[in-house]
Design a protein around this motif. Structure first.
Motif, PDB file in Angstrom:
ATOM      1  N   GLY A   1       0.765  -1.228   0.000  1.00  0.00           N
ATOM      2  CA  GLY A   1       0.000   0.000   0.000  1.00  0.00           C
ATOM      3  C   GLY A   1       0.801   1.286   0.000  1.00  0.00           C
ATOM      4  O   GLY A   1       0.260   2.351  -0.179  1.00  0.00           O
ATOM      5  N   LYS A   2       2.112   1.205   0.203  1.00  0.00           N
ATOM      6  CA  LYS A   2       2.870   2.447   0.384  1.00  0.00           C
ATOM      7  C   LYS A   2       4.107   2.481  -0.479  1.00  0.00           C
ATOM      8  O   LYS A   2       4.540   1.491  -1.034  1.00  0.00           O
ATOM      9  N   GLN A   3       4.700   3.656  -0.508  1.00  0.00           N
ATOM     10  CA  GLN A   3       5.898   3.857  -1.312  1.00  0.00           C
ATOM     11  C   GLN A   3       7.034   2.919  -0.904  1.00  0.00           C
ATOM     12  O   GLN A   3       7.769   2.422  -1.741  1.00  0.00           O
ATOM     13  N   ILE A   4       7.140   2.669   0.410  1.00  0.00           N
ATOM     14  CA  ILE A   4       8.240   1.824   0.887  1.00  0.00           C
ATOM     15  C   ILE A   4       8.194   0.438   0.261  1.00  0.00           C
ATOM     16  O   ILE A   4       9.175  -0.258   0.237  1.00  0.00           O
ATOM     17  N   LEU A   5       7.032   0.111  -0.268  1.00  0.00           N
ATOM     18  CA  LEU A   5       6.858  -1.199  -0.896  1.00  0.00           C
ATOM     19  C   LEU A   5       7.939  -1.508  -1.922  1.00  0.00           C
ATOM     20  O   LEU A   5       8.518  -2.582  -1.914  1.00  0.00           O
ATOM     21  N   LEU A   6       8.211  -0.552  -2.814  1.00  0.00           N
ATOM     22  CA  LEU A   6       9.128  -0.850  -3.903  1.00  0.00           C
ATOM     23  C   LEU A   6      10.520  -1.167  -3.368  1.00  0.00           C
ATOM     24  O   LEU A   6      11.164  -2.101  -3.814  1.00  0.00           O
ATOM     25  N   LEU A   7      10.924  -0.406  -2.383  1.00  0.00           N
ATOM     26  CA  LEU A   7      12.201  -0.685  -1.750  1.00  0.00           C
ATOM     27  C   LEU A   7      12.138  -2.069  -1.122  1.00  0.00           C
ATOM     28  O   LEU A   7      13.049  -2.868  -1.251  1.00  0.00           O
ATOM     29  N   GLY A   8      11.020  -2.353  -0.462  1.00  0.00           N
ATOM     30  CA  GLY A   8      10.839  -3.663   0.172  1.00  0.00           C
ATOM     31  C   GLY A   8      10.975  -4.783  -0.830  1.00  0.00           C
ATOM     32  O   GLY A   8      11.694  -5.751  -0.597  1.00  0.00           O
ATOM     33  N   ILE A   9      10.339  -4.641  -1.954  1.00  0.00           N
ATOM     34  CA  ILE A   9      10.390  -5.683  -2.972  1.00  0.00           C
ATOM     35  C   ILE A   9      11.816  -5.839  -3.494  1.00  0.00           C
ATOM     36  O   ILE A   9      12.330  -6.944  -3.592  1.00  0.00           O
ATOM     37  N   LYS A  10      12.444  -4.738  -3.804  1.00  0.00           N
ATOM     38  CA  LYS A  10      13.808  -4.815  -4.358  1.00  0.00           C
ATOM     39  C   LYS A  10      14.760  -5.483  -3.384  1.00  0.00           C
ATOM     40  O   LYS A  10      15.529  -6.359  -3.749  1.00  0.00           O
ATOM     41  N   GLU A  11      14.682  -5.062  -2.129  1.00  0.00           N
ATOM     42  CA  GLU A  11      15.545  -5.658  -1.102  1.00  0.00           C
ATOM     43  C   GLU A  11      15.314  -7.152  -1.008  1.00  0.00           C
ATOM     44  O   GLU A  11      16.256  -7.937  -0.961  1.00  0.00           O
ATOM     45  N   SER A  12      14.051  -7.526  -0.986  1.00  0.00           N
ATOM     46  CA  SER A  12      13.708  -8.940  -0.826  1.00  0.00           C
ATOM     47  C   SER A  12      14.211  -9.749  -2.014  1.00  0.00           C
ATOM     48  O   SER A  12      14.806 -10.806  -1.847  1.00  0.00           O
ATOM     49  N   VAL A  13      13.954  -9.238  -3.206  1.00  0.00           N
ATOM     50  CA  VAL A  13      14.329  -9.988  -4.404  1.00  0.00           C
ATOM     51  C   VAL A  13      15.854 -10.077  -4.515  1.00  0.00           C
ATOM     52  O   VAL A  13      16.394 -11.131  -4.845  1.00  0.00           O
ATOM     53  N   ASN A  14      16.543  -8.996  -4.191  1.00  0.00           N
ATOM     54  CA  ASN A  14      18.012  -9.049  -4.225  1.00  0.00           C
ATOM     55  C   ASN A  14      18.540 -10.090  -3.258  1.00  0.00           C
ATOM     56  O   ASN A  14      19.453 -10.849  -3.567  1.00  0.00           O
ATOM     57  N   TRP A  15      17.952 -10.099  -2.066  1.00  0.00           N
ATOM     58  CA  TRP A  15      18.384 -11.086  -1.069  1.00  0.00           C
ATOM     59  C   TRP A  15      18.148 -12.499  -1.599  1.00  0.00           C
ATOM     60  O   TRP A  15      19.008 -13.383  -1.504  1.00  0.00           O
ATOM     61  N   LEU A  16      16.974 -12.687  -2.204  1.00  0.00           N
ATOM     62  CA  LEU A  16      16.589 -14.020  -2.679  1.00  0.00           C
ATOM     63  C   LEU A  16      17.512 -14.498  -3.804  1.00  0.00           C
ATOM     64  O   LEU A  16      17.961 -15.648  -3.808  1.00  0.00           O
ATOM     65  N   VAL A  17      17.792 -13.606  -4.747  1.00  0.00           N
ATOM     66  CA  VAL A  17      18.659 -13.982  -5.873  1.00  0.00           C
ATOM     67  C   VAL A  17      20.039 -14.376  -5.341  1.00  0.00           C
ATOM     68  O   VAL A  17      20.604 -15.411  -5.714  1.00  0.00           O
ATOM     69  N   ASP A  18      20.562 -13.570  -4.445  1.00  0.00           N
ATOM     70  CA  ASP A  18      21.873 -13.869  -3.881  1.00  0.00           C
ATOM     71  C   ASP A  18      21.854 -15.214  -3.148  1.00  0.00           C
ATOM     72  O   ASP A  18      22.747 -16.048  -3.320  1.00  0.00           O
ATOM     73  N   ALA A  19      20.802 -15.437  -2.353  1.00  0.00           N
ATOM     74  CA  ALA A  19      20.703 -16.698  -1.596  1.00  0.00           C
ATOM     75  C   ALA A  19      20.610 -17.893  -2.544  1.00  0.00           C
ATOM     76  O   ALA A  19      21.239 -18.928  -2.316  1.00  0.00           O
ATOM     77  N   MET A  20      19.859 -17.759  -3.623  1.00  0.00           N
ATOM     78  CA  MET A  20      19.729 -18.882  -4.561  1.00  0.00           C
ATOM     79  C   MET A  20      21.044 -19.148  -5.271  1.00  0.00           C
ATOM     80  O   MET A  20      21.417 -20.293  -5.503  1.00  0.00           O
ATOM     81  N   GLU A  21      21.751 -18.081  -5.625  1.00  0.00           N
ATOM     82  CA  GLU A  21      23.018 -18.270  -6.338  1.00  0.00           C
ATOM     83  C   GLU A  21      24.049 -18.977  -5.461  1.00  0.00           C
ATOM     84  O   GLU A  21      24.900 -19.702  -5.950  1.00  0.00           O
ATOM     85  N   ARG A  22      23.963 -18.773  -4.143  1.00  0.00           N
ATOM     86  CA  ARG A  22      24.926 -19.404  -3.243  1.00  0.00           C
ATOM     87  C   ARG A  22      24.469 -20.772  -2.762  1.00  0.00           C
ATOM     88  O   ARG A  22      25.247 -21.504  -2.144  1.00  0.00           O
ATOM     89  N   SER A  23      23.215 -21.103  -2.996  1.00  0.00           N
ATOM     90  CA  SER A  23      22.645 -22.270  -2.342  1.00  0.00           C
ATOM     91  C   SER A  23      23.124 -23.591  -2.958  1.00  0.00           C
ATOM     92  O   SER A  23      23.232 -23.732  -4.173  1.00  0.00           O
ATOM     93  N   LYS A  24      23.397 -24.558  -2.087  1.00  0.00           N
ATOM     94  CA  LYS A  24      23.788 -25.893  -2.567  1.00  0.00           C
ATOM     95  C   LYS A  24      22.635 -26.540  -3.315  1.00  0.00           C
ATOM     96  O   LYS A  24      22.822 -27.382  -4.178  1.00  0.00           O
ATOM     97  N   ARG A  25      21.441 -26.155  -2.943  1.00  0.00           N
ATOM     98  CA  ARG A  25      20.268 -26.720  -3.615  1.00  0.00           C
ATOM     99  C   ARG A  25      20.282 -26.358  -5.116  1.00  0.00           C
ATOM    100  O   ARG A  25      19.892 -27.154  -5.949  1.00  0.00           O
ATOM    101  N   THR A  26      20.737 -25.152  -5.422  1.00  0.00           N
ATOM    102  CA  THR A  26      20.829 -24.744  -6.828  1.00  0.00           C
ATOM    103  C   THR A  26      21.786 -25.667  -7.578  1.00  0.00           C
ATOM    104  O   THR A  26      21.486 -26.116  -8.685  1.00  0.00           O
ATOM    105  N   ASP A  27      22.940 -25.980  -6.961  1.00  0.00           N
ATOM    106  CA  ASP A  27      23.887 -26.916  -7.596  1.00  0.00           C
ATOM    107  C   ASP A  27      23.214 -28.258  -7.809  1.00  0.00           C
ATOM    108  O   ASP A  27      23.325 -28.864  -8.863  1.00  0.00           O
ATOM    109  N   MET A  28      22.504 -28.695  -6.778  1.00  0.00           N
ATOM    110  CA  MET A  28      21.848 -30.003  -6.852  1.00  0.00           C
ATOM    111  C   MET A  28      20.812 -30.030  -7.987  1.00  0.00           C
ATOM    112  O   MET A  28      20.778 -30.969  -8.786  1.00  0.00           O
ATOM    113  N   LEU A  29      20.028 -28.982  -8.100  1.00  0.00           N
ATOM    114  CA  LEU A  29      18.995 -28.953  -9.147  1.00  0.00           C
ATOM    115  C   LEU A  29      19.632 -28.861 -10.536  1.00  0.00           C
ATOM    116  O   LEU A  29      19.130 -29.437 -11.493  1.00  0.00           O
ATOM    117  N   ARG A  30      20.760 -28.148 -10.612  1.00  0.00           N
ATOM    118  CA  ARG A  30      21.428 -28.018 -11.905  1.00  0.00           C
ATOM    119  C   ARG A  30      21.997 -29.362 -12.344  1.00  0.00           C
ATOM    120  O   ARG A  30      21.850 -29.773 -13.484  1.00  0.00           O
TER     121      ARG A  30
END
Ligand SMILES: Nc1nc2c(ncn2[C@@H]2O[C@H](COP(=O)(O)OP(=O)(O)OP(=O)(O)O)[C@@H](O)[C@H]2O)c(=O)[nH]1
Ligand SMILES: [Mg+2]
Length: 207
Positions: free
Chosen positions: A170-199
């Protein structure tokens, strides 16, 4: 030498598609989040909130975040639909779990559905992002309060990649929230052993 390997590794990741499951009980705000992600990261304008209906099947959103291809799978959260969630676990690189932080009467339902997700062996090692959503509403509890309620420390041993964000549509902070979350998620997936396993399982060293 290091930069050569790093470049190759980055190249391989850029060719991959990461599958992100968006889960949570009904009305938590999953589809609203998906539509916002589309608006934010792709050329497709997401649906406005007043055109979003409860999800019965599967909504898919494809976006690209700094050369990383993400495919979001948004599933329905009504009790009768939750048994479908596990069919997607095996192929998922990560999970976003959305909670309506402004609706304490449904925290228990949300917590037990989350625990069921976390216990499932097909999701082992998957980075988990929990969104304390609807922060724009007056009754919303903070991410810290929600974490205490969910008793998440118990799960942190198993889910090394784990984070809880405050979030609101509902608010402006949302976009920052989304970006922060997605950046964190991408970084976590790139480092994750699960990603290696799935690949390895997909047999795609460099696709
Ligand atoms: N105030 C407020 N309302 C929100 C927010 N996010 C979602 N909503 C509203 O919450 C209601 C449910 O949103 P949906 O995105 O359909 O929820 P869902 O989790 O996809 O629900 P199911 O598809 O039934 O599992 C809608 O009326 C949304 O407009 C938010 O951050 N703030
Ligand atoms: Mg939905």
């Amino acid at each position: 030498m290091f930069s050569l390997f790093y470049g190759l590794w980055k190249y391989m990741l850029s060719k991959m598609e990461f599958h992100v499951l968006i889960l949570g009980i009904d009305k938590a705000g999953k589809t609203t989040l998906l539509e916002k992600l589309k608006s934010q990261y792709s050329n497709v304008e997401g649906l406005p909130p007043d055109r979003i209906v409860p999800t019965v099947g599967l909504n898919i959103g494809r976006v690209e975040v700094s050369n990383t291809k993400l495919v979001f799978w948004d599933l329905g959260g009504q009790p009768g639909l939750r048994s479908i969630w596990e069919k997607y676990y095996e192929e998922a690189h990560a999970v976003i779990y959305v909670i309506d932080a402004a609706c304490p009467s449904r925290f228990e339902d949300s917590k037990s559905a989350l625990e069921k997700v976390l216990r499932h062996e097909d999701l082992q090692g998957a980075p988990l992002l929990i969104l304390a959503n609807k922060q724009d509403l007056e009754d919303a509890v903070s991410a810290d309060e929600l974490a205490q309620y969910l008793d998440l420390k118990n799960w942190m041993r198993e889910f090394i990649h784990f984070k809880l964000f405050q979030h609101s549509m509902g608010k402006q902070i949302l976009l920052l929230g989304i970006k922060e979350s997605v950046n964190w998620l991408v970084d976590a997936m790139e480092r994750s052993k699960r990603t290696d396993m799935l690949r390895v399982r997909a047999g795609s060293s460099v696709v």
